[in-house]
Design a protein around this motif. Structure first.
Motif, mmCIF file in Angstrom:
data_model
loop_
_atom_site.group_PDB
_atom_site.id
_atom_site.type_symbol
_atom_site.label_atom_id
_atom_site.label_comp_id
_atom_site.label_asym_id
_atom_site.label_seq_id
_atom_site.Cartn_x
_atom_site.Cartn_y
_atom_site.Cartn_z
ATOM 1 N N TYR B 275 2.417 -3.478 0.216
ATOM 2 C CA TYR B 275 2.836 -2.131 -0.173
ATOM 3 C C TYR B 275 3.913 -2.216 -1.251
ATOM 4 O O TYR B 275 3.848 -1.534 -2.277
ATOM 5 C CB TYR B 275 3.380 -1.380 1.035
ATOM 6 C CG TYR B 275 4.079 -0.112 0.661
ATOM 7 C CD1 TYR B 275 5.478 -0.062 0.667
ATOM 8 C CD2 TYR B 275 3.362 1.004 0.269
ATOM 9 C CE1 TYR B 275 6.112 1.087 0.292
ATOM 10 C CE2 TYR B 275 4.010 2.159 -0.112
ATOM 11 C CZ TYR B 275 5.383 2.197 -0.100
ATOM 12 O OH TYR B 275 6.017 3.339 -0.471
ATOM 13 N N GLU B 276 4.853 -3.113 -1.027
ATOM 14 C CA GLU B 276 5.916 -3.240 -2.002
ATOM 15 C C GLU B 276 5.376 -3.652 -3.358
ATOM 16 O O GLU B 276 5.758 -3.115 -4.397
ATOM 17 C CB GLU B 276 6.939 -4.272 -1.511
ATOM 18 C CG GLU B 276 7.943 -3.669 -0.540
ATOM 19 C CD GLU B 276 8.621 -4.724 0.309
ATOM 20 O OE1 GLU B 276 9.076 -4.385 1.416
ATOM 21 O OE2 GLU B 276 8.678 -5.885 -0.142
ATOM 22 N N ASN B 277 4.445 -4.578 -3.273
ATOM 23 C CA ASN B 277 3.830 -5.007 -4.519
ATOM 24 C C ASN B 277 3.200 -3.841 -5.252
ATOM 25 O O ASN B 277 3.396 -3.640 -6.449
ATOM 26 C CB ASN B 277 2.749 -6.058 -4.244
ATOM 27 C CG ASN B 277 3.386 -7.394 -3.890
ATOM 28 O OD1 ASN B 277 4.562 -7.622 -4.219
ATOM 29 N ND2 ASN B 277 2.629 -8.237 -3.234
ATOM 30 N N LEU B 278 2.418 -3.098 -4.495
ATOM 31 C CA LEU B 278 1.732 -1.954 -5.099
ATOM 32 C C LEU B 278 2.753 -0.972 -5.653
ATOM 33 O O LEU B 278 2.601 -0.428 -6.743
ATOM 34 C CB LEU B 278 0.866 -1.255 -4.051
ATOM 35 C CG LEU B 278 -0.531 -1.841 -3.855
ATOM 36 C CD1 LEU B 278 -1.187 -1.193 -2.662
ATOM 37 C CD2 LEU B 278 -1.377 -1.600 -5.107
ATOM 38 N N ASP B 279 3.799 -0.751 -4.876
ATOM 39 C CA ASP B 279 4.800 0.218 -5.259
ATOM 40 C C ASP B 279 5.445 -0.187 -6.588
ATOM 41 O O ASP B 279 5.503 0.590 -7.547
ATOM 42 C CB ASP B 279 5.859 0.303 -4.153
ATOM 43 C CG ASP B 279 6.656 1.566 -4.253
ATOM 44 O OD1 ASP B 279 7.857 1.547 -3.966
ATOM 45 O OD2 ASP B 279 6.042 2.603 -4.655
ATOM 46 N N SER B 280 5.893 -1.426 -6.610
ATOM 47 C CA SER B 280 6.561 -1.866 -7.834
ATOM 48 C C SER B 280 5.588 -1.840 -8.995
ATOM 49 O O SER B 280 5.950 -1.486 -10.115
ATOM 50 C CB SER B 280 7.165 -3.250 -7.644
ATOM 51 O OG SER B 280 6.156 -4.208 -7.486
ATOM 52 N N LEU B 281 4.337 -2.182 -8.691
ATOM 53 C CA LEU B 281 3.320 -2.119 -9.748
ATOM 54 C C LEU B 281 3.226 -0.710 -10.295
ATOM 55 O O LEU B 281 3.201 -0.495 -11.504
ATOM 56 C CB LEU B 281 1.969 -2.554 -9.164
ATOM 57 C CG LEU B 281 0.774 -2.285 -10.044
ATOM 58 C CD1 LEU B 281 0.815 -3.168 -11.279
ATOM 59 C CD2 LEU B 281 -0.533 -2.524 -9.269
#
Lengths: 245, 309, 244
Positions: B275-281
């Motif tokens: 999720y964090e990855n997606l968010d930062s993306l």
């Protein structure tokens, strides 16, 4: 035409028997009498038949397989399987078609020509329920019992004769017998004995119940009952083998 | 005779029944042949197995499960009745498996290579095989991890791209720009040197322009249609941009939904790291898009050759 | 009361008789006479539905017995006592049990009551001493008397006799005739006697039905029969008288 007529009367007698099979009070006493006459009284002859069937089968099978290549246990297998599937049901049935079938046909035929059946009816008694139903039930109930007797004495007789004559050692006989022993064959034998019991008693009852023509007519009915019962037993044996095996 | 008929019938039937039972047992209950051998197999777990389940060796049925019970060690003892006369090596392994997708569990004995054979009461090792459904579940988790990793890599890539555009590329672009300016100055000096020729050239050009003018006047309709086509082309570009924007919105929505989702997928995607990855993306993407939106020239000016003229 | 209406019967192609009409009032004794094989016994077996006719009705106390189902027919049959030609004793059981047979199946009497009734019945026919004999040990006349004792044991309203005196010596035959009269008077029963014995007819009957030529040829009282000049009847009666 005559045969169809006979079949119709036979079916009608069975139908009446079925319908009046609820009148237990009418035939209770006769039922036990017939159970004794068909079952208890036939045990000695069935034991005799069983022992001789097993003995003869063992000796003859041993004679035919006397090549040295075939293990002695094969004889045990053949003898016990033949007895359980076929002989313990059929041979007593053929013997009892004479013993039981002839007796029933004579009894009922005699009662018919001396108006005893009319006498029963005139008293208001259901003669089919009184005479035919107990004999049919006794036949169906007792033939499986006699099948057990014939099976045990047949295999036992074969074992004993194999041992006494030295043709088949007991251990080999048992080994073969046990190797191919299956409850399914017993079920088959039981089904046969039920059917044969029904055939013999119902044919004899039919021939006796509708006898006519005095003492001579009774004799004719008895002969017919015995012969027809034997023929139908063999026919049923064939049909059952075709259907069940 | 004082034995009643009822008694005679009873005696006959009873004796026959006894003889039948003894005979049957005698014929089928034998020490050497067909004696049922009881073998125990110990399993970690025995999900789906029950009394009556079948036991196979190389696909041939050799017996059945009699019963199962938990043992002291907290494992499952499965008692199997082996009807077959075939000897089974004592280092054989019992595998609890399901032969089909929907069928119940059964036990497959994999014969070992030992010279010694199992006897009544022996115990063999048991292996619990996962069924197809369990296998699929496990694969699903692995797949989720893979997707998570892939997205993280993608994220990194975009970040690098952004960085490139922000710093290094800017320098490079500036250099390019300076080079271009120098080139323009040089062209200017050349132009000063060759003024006369340029004057002539302009004259010629003027002539040419007037000729072109007449040409254009003559071909007015064709130029008009050319302009219209260009216009519509620009409109199309506008539409594409709108659609892209819409797609971005949709993507946002989907991501939001997945964020709240449940089940395997939910678990899959609720993985916080992912999720964090997606968010930062998404943040990076947003900043990139915002950068382009706010100051398109910053990214596009240097590339615009038209401004040269 | 027994009413026979337009009764016809044939066995296969062979016609026995047709269009028989006959009425037997309560308390009467009817004799059915005719040559051997003329269907007297067949007629008797229609009266209690042992045989089914080709057409016609038989009313017993106003009930057409051929319209009843088998269970009700059997109830009607219990109104009848039937003495068969050969007595039709059950030869597997002794005299006492033969007479007791209907009581055992159709009443709930105690063993003592059965014994009393059976011995009473055997006393009527003078056979109380033969109670334990098997039917095969009995003479023809004794068998008939046992049969009669069995026929009356249920106290029937009607008694039917099928050739009661045939095959017996004249003295025994006369004993049977006396018994028929005795039963009719003592129990006030309606009797139907089938016979070709004119002596018996003259002794026991109030009315006579003459079956001849596949029909009911003549029907009337004894007195009318004496006076009748119908050729086949007078011939039959005269032939019988010569026989004596």
């Amino acid at each position: 035409m005559h045969a169809l007529n006979q079949l119709g009367r036979y079916s009608n007698l069975l139908y009446q028997g079925l319908r009046s099979s609820t009148e237990f009070r009418t035939y209770r006493k006769n039922l036990f009498q017939e159970l004794v006459k068909i079952g208890y009284d036939s045990v000695p002859i069935v034991i005799l038949v069983g022992i001789f069937t097993g003995s003869v089968l063992t000796i003859q099978t041993a004679y035919q397989l006397e090549s040295g290549f075939i293990p002695a246990s094969t004889i045990g297998a053949i003898v016990s399987e033949s007895i359980l599937i076929e002989l313990a049901a059929v041979i007593p049935a053929l013997v009892l078609a004479g013993k039981v079938g002839a007796r029933i046909a004579t009894e009922l035929g005699n009662m018919r020509v001396t108006e005893q059946i009319d006498a029963l009816e005139s008293m208001g008694l259901n003669s089919v329920s009184f005479l035919v139903v107990p004999r049919l039930i006794a036949g169906i109930a007792m033939f499986p019992v006699l099948y057990i007797v014939a099976s045990v004495t047949g295999v036992g007789g074969g074992l004993l004769v194999g041992h006494l004559s030295g043709a088949v050692p007991t251990a080999d006989f048992l080994k073969g017998a046990r190797m191919f022993f299956s409850p399914a064959n017993l079920v088959f034998g039981f089904v046969k004995s039920y059917v044969f019991g029904f055939i013999i008693t119902s044919v004899a009852c039919f021939k006796g119940y509708y006898a006519s023509g005095g003492a001579e007519g009774v004799g004719r009915s008895t002969t017919e009952a015995t012969v027809m019962a034997c023929i139908y037993v063999l026919l049923a044996d064939f049909i059952l083998a075709a259907l069940l095996l | 005779m004082n034995i009643t008929n009822e008694a005679k019938v009873g005696i006959t039937v009873l004796l026959a029944a006894i003889v039948a039972v003894i005979g049957f047992r005698f014929m089928s209950d034998i020490p050497v042949f067909r004696q049922p051998m009881i073998i125990t197999a110990e399993f970690d777990r025995a999900d789906g197995l029950s009394g009556g389940s079948l036991v196979y060796i190389r696909g041939v049925r050799v017996g059945s499960v009699r019963n199962l019970a938990l043992n002291q060690a907290g494992r499952v003892d499965v008692y199997m009745r082996i009807d077959s006369e075939i000897p089974i090596p004592d280092n054989s392994v019992a595998r609890l498996t399901s032969l089909g997708l929907v069928e119940g569990k059964s036990i497959v004995i994999e014969p070992g290579n030992s010279e010694r054979h199992l006897i009544n009461g022996d115990t063999v090792a048991g292996i619990y095989d996962e069924s197809v459904m369990e296998f699929l579940g496990q694969k699903g988790e692995e797949l989720g991890d893979d997707v998570s990793n892939a997205i993280a890599e993608l994220n990194q890539f975009f970040m690098q791209l952004n960085e490139t555009l922000n710093d290094d590329a800017r320098v490079t672009l500036d250099q390019t720009l300076q080079n271009t300016m120098q080139a323009t100055e040089r062209i200017s000096s050349i132009l000063t040197g060759k003024q006369q020729e340029i004057g002539q050239a302009i004259e010629a050009g003027s002539r040419m322009l007037s000729q072109m003018d007449t040409l254009v006047t003559d071909n007015r309709p064709r130029v008009d249609s050319l302009m219209t086509a260009l216009e519509s082309g620009i409109r199309d570009l506008e539409t594409v941009r709108t659609e892209l924007e819409q797609a971005s919105v949709n993507l946002n929505e989907i991501l939001a939904k997945i964020n709240q989702g449940e089940g395997t997928l939910g678990r899959l995607l609720n993985d916080p790291s992912m999720y964090e990855n997606l968010d930062s993306l998404t943040v990076e993407l947003n900043s990139l898009i915002r950068g382009i939106n706010e100051n398109p020239g910053r990214y596009l000016r240097h590339m615009s050759i038209i401004e040269l003229f | 009361m027994i009413e026979i209406r337009n009764l016809s019967k044939s066995f296969g192609d062979m016609l026995v008789w047709e269009h028989v009409n006959l009425t037997v009032a309560d308390g009467e004794t009817l004799a059915v006479i005719g040559k051997s094989g003329c269907g007297k016994s067949v007629l008797l077996k229609h009266i209690n539905a042992l045989l089914t006719p080709d057409s016609g009705e038989v009313y017993i106390d106003g009930q057409n017995i051929f319209n009843l189902d088998y269970v009700l027919q059997r109830k009607v049959r219990q109104k009848f006592g039937l003495l068969f030609q050969g007595a039709a004793l059950f030869d597997s059981i002794d005299t006492f049990e033969n007479v007791a047979f209907p009581l055992r199946y159709f009443t709930k009497l105690s063993e003592k009551e059965i014994r009393e009734k059976v011995m009473q019945s055997l006393t009527y026919v003078n056979l109380e001493k033969a109670a334990s004999k098997m039917p095969s040990e009995l003479s023809g006349g004794m068998k008939k008397r046992v049969g009669l004792a069995r026929a009356i044991i249920m106290e029937p309203k009607y008694i039917m006799y099928d050739e009661p005196t045939s095959g017996l010596d004249p003295q025994t035959a006369d004993e049977i005739n006396e018994l028929i009269i005795f039963m009719a008077e003592t129990f006030d029963v309606t009797s139907i006697v089938i016979t070709h014995d004119m002596f018996s007819v003259l002794k026991v009957a109030d009315k006579v039905a003459f079956l001849n030529d596949q029909k009911l040829s003549w029907f009337g009282t004894i007195e009318e029969m004496r006076l009748s000049d119908q050729p086949d009847l007078t011939e039959f009666v005269r032939a019988s008288e010569y026989q004596i």
